[in-house]
Scaffold this active site. Structure first.
Site, PDB file in Angstrom:
ATOM      1  N   HIS A  22      39.493 -12.143 116.515  1.00  0.00           N
ATOM      2  CA  HIS A  22      40.851 -11.453 115.830  1.00  0.00           C
ATOM      3  C   HIS A  22      40.630  -9.839 115.770  1.00  0.00           C
ATOM      4  O   HIS A  22      41.637  -9.408 116.196  1.00  0.00           O
ATOM      5  CB  HIS A  22      40.884 -12.050 114.246  1.00  0.00           C
ATOM      6  CG  HIS A  22      41.203 -13.350 114.374  1.00  0.00           C
ATOM      7  ND1 HIS A  22      41.984 -14.169 115.247  1.00  0.00           N
ATOM      8  CD2 HIS A  22      40.884 -14.294 113.645  1.00  0.00           C
ATOM      9  CE1 HIS A  22      42.003 -15.469 114.905  1.00  0.00           C
ATOM     10  NE2 HIS A  22      41.346 -15.563 113.753  1.00  0.00           N
ATOM     11  N   ASP A  72      47.013 -15.984 122.033  1.00  0.00           N
ATOM     12  CA  ASP A  72      46.111 -17.192 121.753  1.00  0.00           C
ATOM     13  C   ASP A  72      44.915 -17.056 122.366  1.00  0.00           C
ATOM     14  O   ASP A  72      44.744 -16.505 123.379  1.00  0.00           O
ATOM     15  CB  ASP A  72      46.856 -18.473 122.396  1.00  0.00           C
ATOM     16  CG  ASP A  72      46.279 -19.814 121.616  1.00  0.00           C
ATOM     17  OD1 ASP A  72      45.333 -19.585 120.871  1.00  0.00           O
ATOM     18  OD2 ASP A  72      46.766 -20.738 122.107  1.00  0.00           O
ATOM     19  N   LEU A  95      60.570   1.933 122.518  1.00  0.00           N
ATOM     20  CA  LEU A  95      60.133   0.632 122.652  1.00  0.00           C
ATOM     21  C   LEU A  95      60.497  -0.026 121.338  1.00  0.00           C
ATOM     22  O   LEU A  95      60.112   0.662 120.432  1.00  0.00           O
ATOM     23  CB  LEU A  95      58.892   0.490 123.166  1.00  0.00           C
ATOM     24  CG  LEU A  95      57.936  -0.949 122.669  1.00  0.00           C
ATOM     25  CD1 LEU A  95      58.428  -1.880 123.724  1.00  0.00           C
ATOM     26  CD2 LEU A  95      56.528  -0.669 122.820  1.00  0.00           C
TER      27      LEU A  95
END
Ligand code: FPP
Length: 252
Positions: free
Chosen positions: A47, A30, A141
């Site tokens: 962004h 955020d 991962l």
């Protein structure tokens, strides 16, 4: 071009598999808009820098020996944003998947998506399918990208499927338990998050992994997502390590 991931295991105070390293970290990314506004830049710039932070964070998580990293990239509520911002976000996701997937694959990252796929455009769905298929056998991962994801919809869908099975007499309602519901969620093959991080100072879960978050340590950071890096991740892990996890029990 992203820097090739180091193949070495982590060094320093955070050792892979050590008790202090969470197995699964989930992040609510955020603050992209505020990062841009602070610099009088258009939101897309925030962004874009957010996508850079995604690259850094995936690499850092792999280096630190984290097993699972879930990133909340686009919520089912994000469609309410102006169409051009939605297009920008989807464009960044396309770029990420096109440019990074081979690097991720060669670095041993398994990529998975959770969320409702039908509303996504067909080319994004193809990129998702390709990423999942290509990386399916990787084990270093697991990167879970939550895209058009909403926890309520996920739980409702699980309930419907279980109810259908009960109506068809394939399930005894008395046997419905935590394990069964977990099995019907989109995260069935992913352990619950040990820690959920939210950046930007906001303190809510925003419909993210509500079932799975039952015993997660919540870490809220003032850092805006585009500023997130390995050092911030390590500070969040240090905060996690300092907490006493009791899972509803008490210390002997
Ligand atoms: C929140 O910032 C962030 C999002 C809604 C999207 C997260 C997307 C990215 C990090 C980029 C692309 C993702 C990938 C996986 C490549 P906000 O716009 O709500 O910020 P604000 O609250 O400051 O306005």
């Amino acid at each position: 071009m992203a820097q090739r991931f180091a193949k070495s295991m982590p060094s320093g105070p955070l050792e892979a598999g050590g008790e202090s390293v969470p197995r699964h970290i989930a992040i609510i990314m955020d603050g992209n808009g505020r990062w841009a506004a602070k610099r009088m830049l258009p939101r897309i710039m925030g962004h874009r820098q957010g996508a850079e932070a995604v690259r850094r964070t995936v690499k850092a998580a792999a280096d630190l020996g984290i097993g699972y990293l879930t990133l909340y990239a686009f919520s089912s509520e994000n469609w309410k944003r102006p169409a051009d911002e939605v297009d920008d976000l989807m464009g960044l996701l396309r770029l990420y998947l096109r440019n990074e997937i081979s690097e991720l694959h060669h670095s041993g990252v398994r990529v998975r998506f959770i969320g409702e796929r039908l509303r996504l455009s067909s080319d994004v769905r193809e990129l998702i399918d390709h990423a999942e298929t290509l990386t399916t056998n990787n084990a270093r991962l697991t990167l879970v990208i939550a895209l058009n994801y909403g926890s309520h919809a996920e739980i409702i869908s699980a309930c419907k499927r279980i109810a259908e099975k009960a109506v068809a007499n394939e399930i005894d309602p008395a046997s419905i338990d935590h394990a069964m519901i977990s099995k019907y969620l989109l995260t069935a093959d992913v352990p619950d998050p040990d820690m959920i991080i939210r950046t930007s100072g906001e303190k809510r879960l925003s419909n993210f992994l509500l079932w799975q978050a039952a015993y997660a340590e919540l870490v809220f950071l003032d850092c805006l997502w585009p500023d997130f890096d390995k050092a911030v991740l390590e500070s969040a892990i240090a905060e996690y390590s300092s907490r006493e996890r009791r899972f509803g029990g008490r210390q002997a």
